[in-house]
Write a protein that holds these residues in place. Structure first.
Motif, mmCIF file in Angstrom:
data_model
loop_
_atom_site.group_PDB
_atom_site.id
_atom_site.type_symbol
_atom_site.label_atom_id
_atom_site.label_comp_id
_atom_site.label_asym_id
_atom_site.label_seq_id
_atom_site.Cartn_x
_atom_site.Cartn_y
_atom_site.Cartn_z
ATOM 1 N N VAL A 166 0.687 -1.033 0.042
ATOM 2 C CA VAL A 166 0.161 0.058 -0.115
ATOM 3 C C VAL A 166 0.930 1.207 -0.047
ATOM 4 N N ARG A 167 1.918 1.219 0.999
ATOM 5 C CA ARG A 167 2.870 2.296 0.824
ATOM 6 C C ARG A 167 3.310 2.811 -0.531
ATOM 7 N N ALA A 168 3.772 1.633 -1.083
ATOM 8 C CA ALA A 168 4.489 1.850 -2.581
ATOM 9 C C ALA A 168 3.418 1.720 -3.659
ATOM 10 N N ARG A 169 2.032 1.841 -3.163
ATOM 11 C CA ARG A 169 1.136 1.800 -4.212
ATOM 12 C C ARG A 169 1.234 0.873 -5.321
ATOM 13 N N VAL A 170 1.597 -0.342 -4.978
ATOM 14 C CA VAL A 170 1.908 -1.446 -5.871
ATOM 15 C C VAL A 170 0.681 -2.416 -5.442
ATOM 16 N N PHE A 171 -0.290 -2.508 -6.376
ATOM 17 C CA PHE A 171 -1.609 -3.236 -6.050
ATOM 18 C C PHE A 171 -1.758 -4.212 -7.126
ATOM 19 N N HIS A 172 -1.020 -4.320 -8.333
ATOM 20 C CA HIS A 172 -1.330 -5.189 -9.268
ATOM 21 C C HIS A 172 -0.815 -6.649 -8.627
ATOM 22 N N ASN A 173 -0.083 -6.987 -7.696
ATOM 23 C CA ASN A 173 0.133 -8.283 -7.242
ATOM 24 C C ASN A 173 -0.139 -8.506 -5.748
ATOM 25 N N ILE A 174 -1.271 -7.439 -5.363
ATOM 26 C CA ILE A 174 -1.409 -7.302 -3.750
ATOM 27 C C ILE A 174 -2.253 -8.744 -3.518
ATOM 28 N N ALA A 175 -2.721 -9.430 -4.516
ATOM 29 C CA ALA A 175 -3.492 -10.822 -4.281
ATOM 30 C C ALA A 175 -2.603 -11.808 -3.398
ATOM 31 N N GLY A 176 -1.397 -11.723 -3.665
ATOM 32 C CA GLY A 176 -0.277 -12.664 -3.085
ATOM 33 C C GLY A 176 -0.090 -12.457 -1.480
ATOM 34 N N PRO A 177 0.193 -11.335 -1.079
ATOM 35 C CA PRO A 177 -0.029 -11.294 0.347
ATOM 36 C C PRO A 177 -1.373 -11.306 0.854
ATOM 37 N N LEU A 178 -2.388 -11.037 0.327
ATOM 38 C CA LEU A 178 -3.599 -11.255 0.786
ATOM 39 C C LEU A 178 -4.072 -12.761 0.859
ATOM 40 N N LEU A 179 -3.492 -13.587 0.051
ATOM 41 C CA LEU A 179 -3.727 -14.876 0.227
ATOM 42 C C LEU A 179 -3.080 -15.450 1.219
ATOM 43 N N PHE A 180 -1.774 -15.339 1.289
ATOM 44 C CA PHE A 180 -0.906 -15.523 2.715
ATOM 45 C C PHE A 180 -1.494 -15.009 3.707
ATOM 46 N N LEU A 181 -1.915 -13.843 3.913
ATOM 47 C CA LEU A 181 -2.714 -13.307 5.134
ATOM 48 C C LEU A 181 -3.798 -14.160 5.449
ATOM 49 N N ALA A 182 -4.846 -14.762 4.515
ATOM 50 C CA ALA A 182 -5.999 -15.255 4.580
ATOM 51 C C ALA A 182 -5.579 -16.668 5.154
ATOM 52 N N LEU A 183 -4.782 -17.504 4.565
ATOM 53 C CA LEU A 183 -4.354 -18.654 5.044
ATOM 54 C C LEU A 183 -3.639 -18.642 6.353
ATOM 55 N N SER A 184 -2.845 -17.764 6.626
ATOM 56 C CA SER A 184 -2.504 -17.614 8.108
ATOM 57 C C SER A 184 -3.523 -17.248 9.108
ATOM 58 N N ALA A 185 -4.406 -16.444 8.733
ATOM 59 C CA ALA A 185 -5.348 -16.030 9.654
ATOM 60 C C ALA A 185 -6.322 -17.304 9.996
ATOM 61 N N ALA A 186 -6.321 -17.915 8.939
ATOM 62 C CA ALA A 186 -7.383 -19.134 9.107
ATOM 63 C C ALA A 186 -6.711 -20.278 9.806
ATOM 64 N N SER A 187 -5.470 -20.532 9.699
ATOM 65 C CA SER A 187 -4.798 -21.339 10.477
ATOM 66 C C SER A 187 -4.879 -20.973 12.030
ATOM 67 N N LEU A 188 -4.656 -19.657 12.151
ATOM 68 C CA LEU A 188 -4.687 -19.089 13.571
ATOM 69 C C LEU A 188 -6.134 -19.269 14.401
ATOM 70 N N VAL A 189 -7.150 -19.153 13.563
ATOM 71 C CA VAL A 189 -8.513 -19.230 13.984
ATOM 72 C C VAL A 189 -8.637 -20.752 14.377
ATOM 73 N N LEU A 190 -8.277 -21.537 13.639
ATOM 74 C CA LEU A 190 -8.668 -22.975 13.710
ATOM 75 C C LEU A 190 -7.679 -23.662 14.609
ATOM 76 N N VAL A 191 -6.416 -23.133 14.920
ATOM 77 C CA VAL A 191 -5.499 -23.706 16.004
ATOM 78 C C VAL A 191 -6.046 -23.346 17.195
ATOM 79 N N LEU A 192 -6.645 -22.162 17.426
ATOM 80 C CA LEU A 192 -7.251 -21.704 18.608
ATOM 81 C C LEU A 192 -8.422 -22.543 18.777
ATOM 82 N N ALA A 193 -9.324 -22.758 17.960
ATOM 83 C CA ALA A 193 -10.746 -23.490 17.925
ATOM 84 C C ALA A 193 -10.227 -25.068 18.350
ATOM 85 N N VAL A 194 -9.536 -25.612 17.839
ATOM 86 C CA VAL A 194 -8.725 -26.895 18.274
ATOM 87 C C VAL A 194 -8.515 -26.976 19.619
#
Length: 126
Positions: free
Chosen positions: A88-116
């Motif tokens: 966002v700081r660099a205004r590079v949005f054409h490939n922001i899907a990559g970090p968004l996907l990794f964030l989503a996977l990481s957040a899902a892993s966190l929620v699920l490990v806490l649920a377990v």
């Protein structure tokens, strides 16, 4: 619940382990992306080490050390929030899907490990 945790976390481990290797090898796409968002090439080994350590922590979580898995997932969530901030700081949005996907996977892993963990503690307390 454990099956969802295992599958999502296995995908998160695989993705971060692959990214870790790509960072250490200074793969062309990693170097180009880093340059585009203002990350110096000298940071790549450290970033790769963080991703690799987190993948190992997630694996330890799957093997029963859920506190370690939760800590690793938390670290990855923070890591990828930082990656998004760089984009966002660099205004590079054409490939922001990559970090968004990794964030989503990481957040899902966190929620699920806490649920377990909560489910396990609930059974242990009976």
């Amino acid at each position: 619940m454990f099956t969802a945790y295992a599958v999502v976390t296995a995908v998160t481990i695989t993705a971060n382990a692959a990214e870790s290797v790509a960072n250490f090898l200074k793969a062309r796409f990693v170097v180009a992306n880093a340059a585009e968002v203002g990350v110096p090439p000298s940071w790549l080994p450290a970033l790769g080490a963080l991703k690799g350590a987190a993948a190992l922590g997630l694996l330890l979580g799957l093997l029963g050390l859920t506190v370690v898995g939760a800590a690793a997932a938390t670290g990855l969530v923070l890591f990828f929030l930082g990656a998004l901030a760089f984009h966002v700081r660099a205004r590079v949005f054409h490939n922001i899907a990559g970090p968004l996907l990794f964030l989503a996977l990481s957040a899902a892993s966190l929620v699920l490990v806490l649920a377990v963990r909560v489910a396990h503690e609930g059974r242990a307390g009976r």
